[in-house]
Write a protein that holds these residues in place. Structure first.
Motif, short mmCIF file in Angstrom:
data_model
loop_
_atom_site.label_atom_id
_atom_site.label_comp_id
_atom_site.label_asym_id
_atom_site.label_seq_id
_atom_site.Cartn_x
_atom_site.Cartn_y
_atom_site.Cartn_z
N ALA A 1 -28.09 -25.65 36.84
CA ALA A 1 -27.95 -25.05 35.50
C ALA A 1 -26.64 -24.27 35.42
O ALA A 1 -25.93 -24.33 34.40
CB ALA A 1 -29.14 -24.13 35.19
N GLY A 2 -26.30 -23.54 36.47
CA GLY A 2 -25.06 -22.78 36.49
C GLY A 2 -23.82 -23.67 36.44
O GLY A 2 -22.85 -23.37 35.75
N LEU A 3 -23.87 -24.79 37.14
CA LEU A 3 -22.75 -25.73 37.11
C LEU A 3 -22.58 -26.34 35.72
O LEU A 3 -21.46 -26.47 35.23
CB LEU A 3 -22.95 -26.83 38.16
CG LEU A 3 -22.77 -26.40 39.61
CD1 LEU A 3 -23.27 -27.47 40.55
CD2 LEU A 3 -21.32 -26.05 39.89
N LEU A 4 -23.69 -26.69 35.09
CA LEU A 4 -23.61 -27.24 33.74
C LEU A 4 -23.03 -26.21 32.76
O LEU A 4 -22.19 -26.54 31.93
CB LEU A 4 -24.98 -27.71 33.26
CG LEU A 4 -25.55 -28.95 33.94
CD1 LEU A 4 -26.96 -29.23 33.42
CD2 LEU A 4 -24.65 -30.16 33.75
N GLN A 5 -23.49 -24.98 32.86
CA GLN A 5 -23.00 -23.93 31.97
C GLN A 5 -21.54 -23.60 32.20
O GLN A 5 -20.81 -23.31 31.27
CB GLN A 5 -23.84 -22.67 32.11
CG GLN A 5 -25.20 -22.81 31.50
CD GLN A 5 -26.02 -21.56 31.66
OE1 GLN A 5 -25.63 -20.63 32.37
NE2 GLN A 5 -27.15 -21.53 31.01
N SER A 6 -21.11 -23.64 33.45
CA SER A 6 -19.71 -23.32 33.73
C SER A 6 -18.77 -24.34 33.08
O SER A 6 -17.67 -23.99 32.68
CB SER A 6 -19.45 -23.24 35.24
OG SER A 6 -19.59 -24.51 35.84
N ARG A 7 -19.24 -25.55 32.92
CA ARG A 7 -18.44 -26.56 32.21
C ARG A 7 -18.30 -26.21 30.73
O ARG A 7 -17.35 -26.62 30.08
CB ARG A 7 -19.09 -27.94 32.32
CG ARG A 7 -18.91 -28.59 33.64
CD ARG A 7 -19.49 -29.97 33.59
NE ARG A 7 -18.99 -30.78 34.69
CZ ARG A 7 -19.34 -32.01 34.89
NH1 ARG A 7 -20.19 -32.61 34.07
NH2 ARG A 7 -18.86 -32.69 35.91
N LEU A 8 -19.28 -25.45 30.22
CA LEU A 8 -19.26 -25.06 28.81
C LEU A 8 -18.64 -23.67 28.61
O LEU A 8 -18.64 -23.15 27.51
CB LEU A 8 -20.69 -25.05 28.24
CG LEU A 8 -21.44 -26.39 28.31
CD1 LEU A 8 -22.89 -26.19 27.88
CD2 LEU A 8 -20.76 -27.43 27.45
#
Length: 141
Positions: free
Chosen positions: A69-76
């Motif tokens: 979830a953190g990796l996905l959010q960091s992309r955003l």
């Protein structure tokens, strides 16, 4: 190895002191594969009496899901911690057999929203499935 322990610790609410994962092996938009090679270390606060209780594999899986979830959010361009909201349909299939053999944690995102996500978790050791279940991550704003 795509990420090491220090990079993982930066993505979970616990930080370094309770980071249980040693590496991210692979990940994409829908899933992540993490590994814990040192789970049997004396430095692991969950490893007691020469063993890791199988129920604690839920925390390992939850950390894998939180990293995803953190990796996905960091992309955003976002960064919000993820917490366990609930666990469902958990099956404990077999105990940890060998303290010298790494644990592989897989988390597949089944549904995601701005408030959290639902993940399917699998914990394996040497190809044997130890745990299977679902986890609801909560990510309050």
């Amino acid at each position: 190895m795509l990420m090491d322990r220090a990079q993982i610790a930066a993505l979970i609410p616990h930080g370094d002191s309770m980071c249980l994962l040693d590496e991210v092996v692979a990940w994409d938009e829908s899933q992540i594969h993490c590994r814990s090679s040192q789970f049997a270390s004396a430095a692991n606060p969950l490893f007691e009496n020469e063993q890791l209780d199988s129920v604690l594999l839920l925390e390992y899986g939850a950390q894998a899901a939180a990293v995803h979830a953190g990796l996905l959010q960091s992309r955003l361009g976002e960064a919000r911690p993820a917490y366990i909201g609930a666990v469902k349909d958990v099956e404990f299939l077999t105990a940890i057999a060998d303290n010298s053999c790494a644990l592989d944690l897989y988390a597949q995102c089944l549904l995601s929203s701005s408030q959290g996500a639902i993940y399917e978790l699998v914990a394996q050791q040497a190809g044997n499935t130890l745990l299977r279940g679902r986890l609801i991550l909560s990510q309050p704003e």
